[in-house]
Scaffold this motif. Structure first.
Motif, PDB file in Angstrom:
ATOM      1  N   GLY A 183      -1.904   3.291  -7.164  1.00 18.35           N
ATOM      2  CA  GLY A 183      -2.804   4.439  -7.122  1.00 18.35           C
ATOM      3  C   GLY A 183      -4.263   4.086  -7.011  1.00 18.35           C
ATOM      4  N   GLY A 184      -4.591   2.798  -6.966  1.00 14.85           N
ATOM      5  CA  GLY A 184      -5.990   2.396  -6.808  1.00 14.85           C
ATOM      6  C   GLY A 184      -6.517   2.800  -5.444  1.00 14.85           C
ATOM      7  N   THR A 185      -7.748   3.319  -5.402  1.00 13.93           N
ATOM      8  CA  THR A 185      -8.312   3.865  -4.173  1.00 13.93           C
ATOM      9  C   THR A 185      -9.575   3.111  -3.774  1.00 13.93           C
ATOM     10  N   THR A 186      -9.634   2.732  -2.499  1.00 16.45           N
ATOM     11  CA  THR A 186     -10.826   2.096  -1.922  1.00 16.45           C
ATOM     12  C   THR A 186     -11.191   2.854  -0.663  1.00 16.45           C
ATOM     13  N   ARG A 187     -12.484   3.068  -0.426  1.00 15.57           N
ATOM     14  CA  ARG A 187     -12.897   3.817   0.755  1.00 15.57           C
ATOM     15  C   ARG A 187     -14.057   3.117   1.440  1.00 15.57           C
ATOM     16  N   THR A 188     -14.227   3.376   2.709  1.00 19.34           N
ATOM     17  CA  THR A 188     -15.394   2.867   3.415  1.00 19.34           C
ATOM     18  C   THR A 188     -16.608   3.661   2.965  1.00 19.34           C
ATOM     19  N   LEU A 209     -10.110  -1.823   8.891  1.00 24.18           N
ATOM     20  CA  LEU A 209     -10.938  -0.647   9.151  1.00 24.18           C
ATOM     21  C   LEU A 209     -12.349  -1.057   9.567  1.00 24.18           C
ATOM     22  N   VAL A 210     -12.928  -1.980   8.849  1.00 23.54           N
ATOM     23  CA  VAL A 210     -14.292  -2.425   9.154  1.00 23.54           C
ATOM     24  C   VAL A 210     -14.349  -3.086  10.529  1.00 23.54           C
ATOM     25  N   ASP A 211     -13.398  -3.948  10.817  1.00 20.97           N
ATOM     26  CA  ASP A 211     -13.382  -4.654  12.101  1.00 20.97           C
ATOM     27  C   ASP A 211     -13.260  -3.692  13.283  1.00 20.97           C
ATOM     28  N   HIS A 212     -12.598  -2.546  13.064  1.00 23.25           N
ATOM     29  CA  HIS A 212     -12.410  -1.578  14.151  1.00 23.25           C
ATOM     30  C   HIS A 212     -13.404  -0.426  14.090  1.00 23.25           C
ATOM     31  N   GLY A 213     -14.392  -0.530  13.211  1.00 21.29           N
ATOM     32  CA  GLY A 213     -15.425   0.490  13.132  1.00 21.29           C
ATOM     33  C   GLY A 213     -14.919   1.839  12.691  1.00 21.29           C
ATOM     34  N   LEU A 214     -13.966   1.856  11.757  1.00 16.82           N
ATOM     35  CA  LEU A 214     -13.308   3.084  11.330  1.00 16.82           C
ATOM     36  C   LEU A 214     -13.713   3.482   9.917  1.00 16.82           C
ATOM     37  N   SER A 215     -13.725   4.785   9.658  1.00 16.56           N
ATOM     38  CA  SER A 215     -13.875   5.297   8.306  1.00 16.56           C
ATOM     39  C   SER A 215     -12.490   5.526   7.734  1.00 16.56           C
ATOM     40  N   GLY A 216     -12.335   5.277   6.432  1.00 16.01           N
ATOM     41  CA  GLY A 216     -11.008   5.486   5.887  1.00 16.01           C
ATOM     42  C   GLY A 216     -10.913   5.298   4.393  1.00 16.01           C
ATOM     43  N   LEU A 235       0.832  -1.197   0.000  1.00 20.46           N
ATOM     44  CA  LEU A 235       0.000   0.000   0.000  1.00 20.46           C
ATOM     45  C   LEU A 235       0.870   1.252   0.000  1.00 20.46           C
ATOM     46  N   ALA A 236       0.335   2.324  -0.603  1.00 19.52           N
ATOM     47  CA  ALA A 236       1.022   3.613  -0.586  1.00 19.52           C
ATOM     48  C   ALA A 236       0.610   4.442   0.612  1.00 19.52           C
ATOM     49  N   SER A 237      -0.672   4.407   0.975  1.00 24.87           N
ATOM     50  CA  SER A 237      -1.131   5.189   2.122  1.00 24.87           C
ATOM     51  C   SER A 237      -2.477   4.698   2.610  1.00 24.87           C
ATOM     52  N   VAL A 238      -2.760   5.015   3.866  1.00 25.84           N
ATOM     53  CA  VAL A 238      -4.075   4.776   4.466  1.00 25.84           C
ATOM     54  C   VAL A 238      -4.448   6.026   5.252  1.00 25.84           C
ATOM     55  N   THR A 239      -5.658   6.523   5.032  1.00 24.30           N
ATOM     56  CA  THR A 239      -6.197   7.645   5.788  1.00 24.30           C
ATOM     57  C   THR A 239      -7.329   7.141   6.665  1.00 24.30           C
ATOM     58  N   VAL A 240      -7.330   7.554   7.930  1.00 24.74           N
ATOM     59  CA  VAL A 240      -8.323   7.073   8.895  1.00 24.74           C
ATOM     60  C   VAL A 240      -8.963   8.248   9.613  1.00 24.74           C
ATOM     61  N   VAL A 241     -10.272   8.139   9.828  1.00 21.60           N
ATOM     62  CA  VAL A 241     -11.012   9.082  10.662  1.00 21.60           C
ATOM     63  C   VAL A 241     -11.375   8.364  11.958  1.00 21.60           C
ATOM     64  N   ALA A 242     -11.027   8.969  13.082  1.00 21.90           N
ATOM     65  CA  ALA A 242     -11.297   8.357  14.392  1.00 21.90           C
ATOM     66  C   ALA A 242     -11.714   9.443  15.377  1.00 21.90           C
ATOM     67  N   SER A 243     -11.880   9.058  16.619  1.00 24.24           N
ATOM     68  CA  SER A 243     -12.359   9.999  17.630  1.00 24.24           C
ATOM     69  C   SER A 243     -11.297  10.997  18.064  1.00 24.24           C
ATOM     70  N   ALA A 244     -10.020  10.694  17.811  1.00 25.28           N
ATOM     71  CA  ALA A 244      -8.917  11.572  18.224  1.00 25.28           C
ATOM     72  C   ALA A 244      -7.769  11.446  17.237  1.00 25.28           C
ATOM     73  N   GLY A 245      -6.925  12.471  17.189  1.00 26.71           N
ATOM     74  CA  GLY A 245      -5.804  12.455  16.265  1.00 26.71           C
ATOM     75  C   GLY A 245      -4.828  11.329  16.526  1.00 26.71           C
ATOM     76  N   TRP A 246      -4.491  11.096  17.804  1.00 27.45           N
ATOM     77  CA  TRP A 246      -3.516  10.041  18.125  1.00 27.45           C
ATOM     78  C   TRP A 246      -4.054   8.662  17.755  1.00 27.45           C
ATOM     79  N   LEU A 247      -5.365   8.455  17.932  1.00 30.23           N
ATOM     80  CA  LEU A 247      -5.948   7.156  17.621  1.00 30.23           C
ATOM     81  C   LEU A 247      -6.032   6.944  16.114  1.00 30.23           C
ATOM     82  N   ALA A 248      -6.365   8.007  15.375  1.00 32.07           N
ATOM     83  CA  ALA A 248      -6.394   7.909  13.918  1.00 32.07           C
ATOM     84  C   ALA A 248      -5.025   7.545  13.375  1.00 32.07           C
TER      85      ALA A 248
END
Length: 308
Positions: A289-294, A275-282, A243-256
């Motif tokens: 360069g292929g992109t997948t999102r929740t 991401l799905v198992d941890h209830g995260l958006s990302g 993977l090149a990168s992963v972006t995550v949205v969480a309740s806090a910056g440190w957790l993301a």
């Protein structure tokens, strides 16, 4: 409504501070606090709390309350990611060649011993009443990106407590946002292309933390080979994730940040499931360069942009 935007460099990272109806001293105080936290947490400064702890194993040392809170967050992140976030791999990182600050070649991490395999971040000994901490022999720590995320969380909270209506702080793409956003659509954030192109997409959040972990940043050449900062805790060597990168949205910056790094380690075969198992958006971007999102990510038309 007044919206202000300040940009500077701290923690070897481009930093952006967006405030809504700020107090007169808000920007100055945020910058001062971030510089203070860098001086406490940087592994490249010999006088920092972390450098003193790493260079004096087995000795209880007085540390700042912020440092104890950071180590607490590191312990929580290690647990939340099932050990995929491991801040005790500093020796391995130095061995790979990442021993010098990218901002100042004269700042070099103190030498540390190889980690004992039976030790974890939870072996750090904290005396909260005395405000001291001790690392056992064989254990050294480096918060990595979680330090930037936690710093963003701290200063955003402090800004709101001091009377600022809304605040977003991005330190090298580790973001915390809270309070009143500058648009009706919330905080609108561009997710950068890890390969250097235009934004991949724009996401909308009301509050919380957003972080991107990438194998395309924090790169260097050692012994003729290109290397990056993502260490696999299982092998103790540079991750071979596809993977090149992963972006995550969480309740806090440190957790993301912790979850983004953990998902990146999972590779294309496991990142989305993580991401799905941890209830995260990302958003997951592979090496091609292929992109997948929740499916739950909100993607509005941007009226304000903050680069990750």
């Amino acid at each position: 409504m007044e919206v202000t935007d300040d940009r500077f460099r701290v923690m070897a990272s481009t930093t952006q501070v967006v405030l809504v109806d700020p107090t007169p001293t808000a920007h100055r105080e945020i910058r001062r606090r971030l510089e203070e936290l860098e001086h406490r947490w940087s592994r490249f400064l010999p006088s920092s709390d972390l450098s003193r702890l790493n260079s004096s194993p087995g000795v209880p040392l007085a540390v700042g309350a912020d440092t104890i809170r950071l180590v607490d967050a590191m312990c929580l992140a290690n647990h939340a990611t099932g050990g995929r976030y491991d801040p005790t791999l500093l020796h391995q990182l130095i061995t790979l060649g990442y021993s010098t600050s990218i901002d100042d070649s004269e700042l070099i991490t103190v030498a540390v011993d190889s980690r004992r395999p039976d030790q974890t971040i939870n072996d750090a000994q904290i005396d909260r009443r005395a405000s001291t901490m001790m690392l056992p022999v064989g254990l050294s720590i480096d918060p990595g990106g979680i330090g930037k995320g936690f710093a963003a969380d701290l200063v955003v909270t402090e800004a709101l407590e001091s009377g600022t209506a809304g605040a977003l702080v991005s330190i090298g793409g580790d973001i915390a946002a809270a309070g009143r956003p500058p648009t009706d659509g919330g905080w609108l954030i561009d997710v950068a292309d890890p390969f250097g192109g235009g934004p991949v997409t724009t996401i909308q959040v009301s509050a919380g933390g957003i972080a991107t972990s990438s194998t395309r940043s924090r790169r260097w050449t050692s012994e003729g080979e290109s290397r990056h900062h993502l260490i696999d805790p299982i092998t103790g060597t540079m991750s071979l994730t596809d993977l090149a990168s992963v972006t995550v949205v969480a309740s806090a910056g440190w957790l993301a940040e912790a979850h983004a790094s953990a998902a990146l380690l999972c590779g294309s075969a496991g990142a989305m499931a993580y991401l799905v198992d941890h209830g995260l958006s990302g958003i997951v971007i592979d090496a091609d360069g292929g992109t997948t999102r929740t499916s739950d990510l909100l993607v509005p038309d941007p009226t304000m942009v903050v680069m990750l």
